[in-house]
Design a protein around this motif. Structure first.
Motif, PDB file in Angstrom:
ATOM      1  N   ILE A  88     -27.107 -26.060   5.859  1.00 31.62           N
ATOM      2  CA  ILE A  88     -26.746 -25.129   6.919  1.00 31.62           C
ATOM      3  C   ILE A  88     -25.492 -25.573   7.658  1.00 31.62           C
ATOM      4  O   ILE A  88     -24.656 -24.752   8.055  1.00 31.62           O
ATOM      5  N   VAL A  89     -25.315 -26.890   7.812  1.00 32.09           N
ATOM      6  CA  VAL A  89     -24.140 -27.406   8.506  1.00 32.09           C
ATOM      7  C   VAL A  89     -22.892 -27.286   7.630  1.00 32.09           C
ATOM      8  O   VAL A  89     -21.833 -26.870   8.092  1.00 32.09           O
ATOM      9  N   ARG A  90     -23.023 -27.637   6.345  1.00 32.53           N
ATOM     10  CA  ARG A  90     -21.865 -27.501   5.452  1.00 32.53           C
ATOM     11  C   ARG A  90     -21.462 -26.042   5.298  1.00 32.53           C
ATOM     12  O   ARG A  90     -20.274 -25.711   5.251  1.00 32.53           O
ATOM     13  N   ARG A  91     -22.439 -25.131   5.240  1.00 32.54           N
ATOM     14  CA  ARG A  91     -22.112 -23.702   5.182  1.00 32.54           C
ATOM     15  C   ARG A  91     -21.358 -23.266   6.435  1.00 32.54           C
ATOM     16  O   ARG A  91     -20.426 -22.452   6.363  1.00 32.54           O
ATOM     17  N   ARG A  92     -21.753 -23.808   7.575  1.00 31.50           N
ATOM     18  CA  ARG A  92     -21.085 -23.487   8.827  1.00 31.50           C
ATOM     19  C   ARG A  92     -19.612 -23.916   8.781  1.00 31.50           C
ATOM     20  O   ARG A  92     -18.715 -23.198   9.238  1.00 31.50           O
ATOM     21  N   THR A  93     -19.365 -25.083   8.205  1.00 31.36           N
ATOM     22  CA  THR A  93     -17.994 -25.589   8.076  1.00 31.36           C
ATOM     23  C   THR A  93     -17.156 -24.679   7.184  1.00 31.36           C
ATOM     24  O   THR A  93     -16.015 -24.331   7.517  1.00 31.36           O
ATOM     25  N   LEU A  94     -17.722 -24.308   6.052  1.00 33.08           N
ATOM     26  CA  LEU A  94     -16.999 -23.437   5.121  1.00 33.08           C
ATOM     27  C   LEU A  94     -16.766 -22.052   5.709  1.00 33.08           C
ATOM     28  O   LEU A  94     -15.702 -21.448   5.519  1.00 33.08           O
ATOM     29  N   GLN A  95     -17.762 -21.562   6.450  1.00 36.23           N
ATOM     30  CA  GLN A  95     -17.623 -20.249   7.084  1.00 36.23           C
ATOM     31  C   GLN A  95     -16.516 -20.277   8.125  1.00 36.23           C
ATOM     32  O   GLN A  95     -15.701 -19.341   8.219  1.00 36.23           O
ATOM     33  N   ALA A  96     -16.451 -21.346   8.909  1.00 42.19           N
ATOM     34  CA  ALA A  96     -15.416 -21.460   9.938  1.00 42.19           C
ATOM     35  C   ALA A  96     -14.016 -21.488   9.328  1.00 42.19           C
ATOM     36  O   ALA A  96     -13.052 -21.021   9.945  1.00 42.19           O
ATOM     37  N   ALA A  97     -13.912 -22.032   8.122  1.00 41.34           N
ATOM     38  CA  ALA A  97     -12.619 -22.096   7.442  1.00 41.34           C
ATOM     39  C   ALA A  97     -12.325 -20.818   6.655  1.00 41.34           C
ATOM     40  O   ALA A  97     -11.250 -20.684   6.057  1.00 41.34           O
ATOM     41  N   GLY A  98     -13.280 -19.886   6.640  1.00 43.80           N
ATOM     42  CA  GLY A  98     -13.080 -18.608   5.970  1.00 43.80           C
ATOM     43  C   GLY A  98     -13.179 -18.665   4.461  1.00 43.80           C
ATOM     44  O   GLY A  98     -12.656 -17.787   3.765  1.00 43.80           O
ATOM     45  N   ILE A  99     -13.905 -19.663   3.908  1.00 40.27           N
ATOM     46  CA  ILE A  99     -13.962 -19.793   2.449  1.00 40.27           C
ATOM     47  C   ILE A  99     -15.390 -19.855   1.906  1.00 40.27           C
ATOM     48  O   ILE A  99     -15.580 -20.084   0.716  1.00 40.27           O
ATOM     49  N   LEU A 100     -16.384 -19.649   2.741  1.00 39.37           N
ATOM     50  CA  LEU A 100     -17.757 -19.711   2.246  1.00 39.37           C
ATOM     51  C   LEU A 100     -17.983 -18.712   1.127  1.00 39.37           C
ATOM     52  O   LEU A 100     -18.669 -19.013   0.138  1.00 39.37           O
TER      53      LEU A 100
END
Length: 233
Positions: A130-142
Motif C-alpha cells: 500500500i505504501v509503495r503504491r502510494r509512492t507510484l501514484q504520487a509520481a503519476g506512474i502507478l
C-alpha cells in the motif's frame, strides 16, 4: 524486440534514487504515535539488534522476514505493546519517506508502457504494498505497472528463484519474454539470466568481469534507444 514482451523493473537505483532506511530510533518514534502502543526506551536498540539478526538469516536463504514479524519479535524482547502489527508496519513506512522517483526514469517508463510493453515492478523492500503504491501514484506512474512484485509480499528476495517465478506469473509471460532491468549485478542481471530472462544493468560504468553480451546503460532513460541492440547480443 524479438521475443520480448515484458519489462521487470527494479526500484531503488533504477526507477528511483535510493531512499532512507529504517533504524530503531525512527521506528520507535513512529510507533509512539499509534493509539494503544507502549514503546519503552530500549525499543530502539532492541529493534536494531533484531534487525541485524534477521538480515543475516535472510541473506543466507534469500528470504524476506515480514516486517510485522520483526516488530513483533522486538516487542516480545523489550516488553513493548503493539496492538496491531500490520497497522504498525504501515505507520512506520508512512513516517519514513519512500525513495524519490527520478523524473526522467518516470517519463521513460510511461513511454515504454504506452509503446506496448507489459511493465512489472520487481524489487526487494520492507515496505508494504500500500505504501509503495502510494509512492507510484504520487509520481503519476502507478497505472504503468501491470503488477507489483515486492519481496515484502512474496516472502523471498532476489536472487531466490521463487522471486523470478512470481515476476513471470505477474507479467503473464514466459521467462524468455521478460527483460529484467536493475542496478545490482548479482540480483538484477546474473540471477534473472539464470532463470531464463534477459537482463540490462543500470550502472555508471561497466563492472569488471561482466559478460560482454550484457547491455549496460547509465540511466533508465537510455533504454528505449538501446532496445534494438539487444537483438545483436
Amino acid at each position: 524486440m524479438t521475443g520480448l514482451r515484458a519489462l521487470a523493473l527494479d526500484f531503488g537505483g533504477t526507477l528511483a534514487r535510493p531512499g532512507p532506511s529504517t533504524d530503531g530510533r525512527t521506528v520507535a518514534k513512529a510507533l509512539r504515535e499509534l493509539p494503544g502502543a507502549v514503546v519503552p526506551e530500549r525499543f530502539a536498540e532492541t529493534f536494531d539488534a533484531v534487525a541485524r539478526r534477521m538480515r543475516r538469516a535472510d541473506r543466507e536463504g534469500s528470504r524476506q522476514t515480514p516486517f510485522p514479524r520483526q516488530l513483533g519479535q522486538t516487542a516480545d524482547e523489550c516488553h513493548a505493546i503493539l496492538p496491531d502489527l500490520v497497522r504498525a508496519w504501515e505507520a512506520v513506512f508512512t513516517a519514513v519517506p519512500d525513495a524519490d522517483i527520478d523524473l526522467d526514469a518516470a517519463r521513460t517508463l510511461r513511454e515504454l508502457h504506452e509503446s506496448g510493453w507489459v511493465c512489472v515492478l520487481a524489487c526487494d523492500t520492507q515496505r508494504p504494498e500500500i505504501v509503495r503504491r502510494r509512492t507510484l501514484q504520487a509520481a503519476g506512474i502507478l497505472d504503468c505497472f501491470e503488477a507489483l512484485v515486492l519481496s515484502s509480499v512474496v516472502g523471498v528476495r532476489k536472487p531466490h528463484p521463487a522471486f523470478f517465478a512470481a515476476v513471470a506469473e505477474a507479467a503473464g509471460c514466459l521467462p524468455g519474454e521478460i527483460l529484467f532491468v536493475g542496478d545490482t549485478r548479482a540480483k538484477d542481471v546474473v540471477a534473472p539470466i539464470e532463470y531464463g530472462m534477459r537482463a540490462v544493468l543500470v550502472a555508471a560504468d561497466r563492472p569488471t568481469n561482466l559478460d560482454p553480451s550484457i547491455l549496460v546503460i547509465r540511466h533508465l532513460a537510455e533504454l528505449p534507444s538501446q532496445l534494438e541492440a539487444l537483438d545483436d547480443r
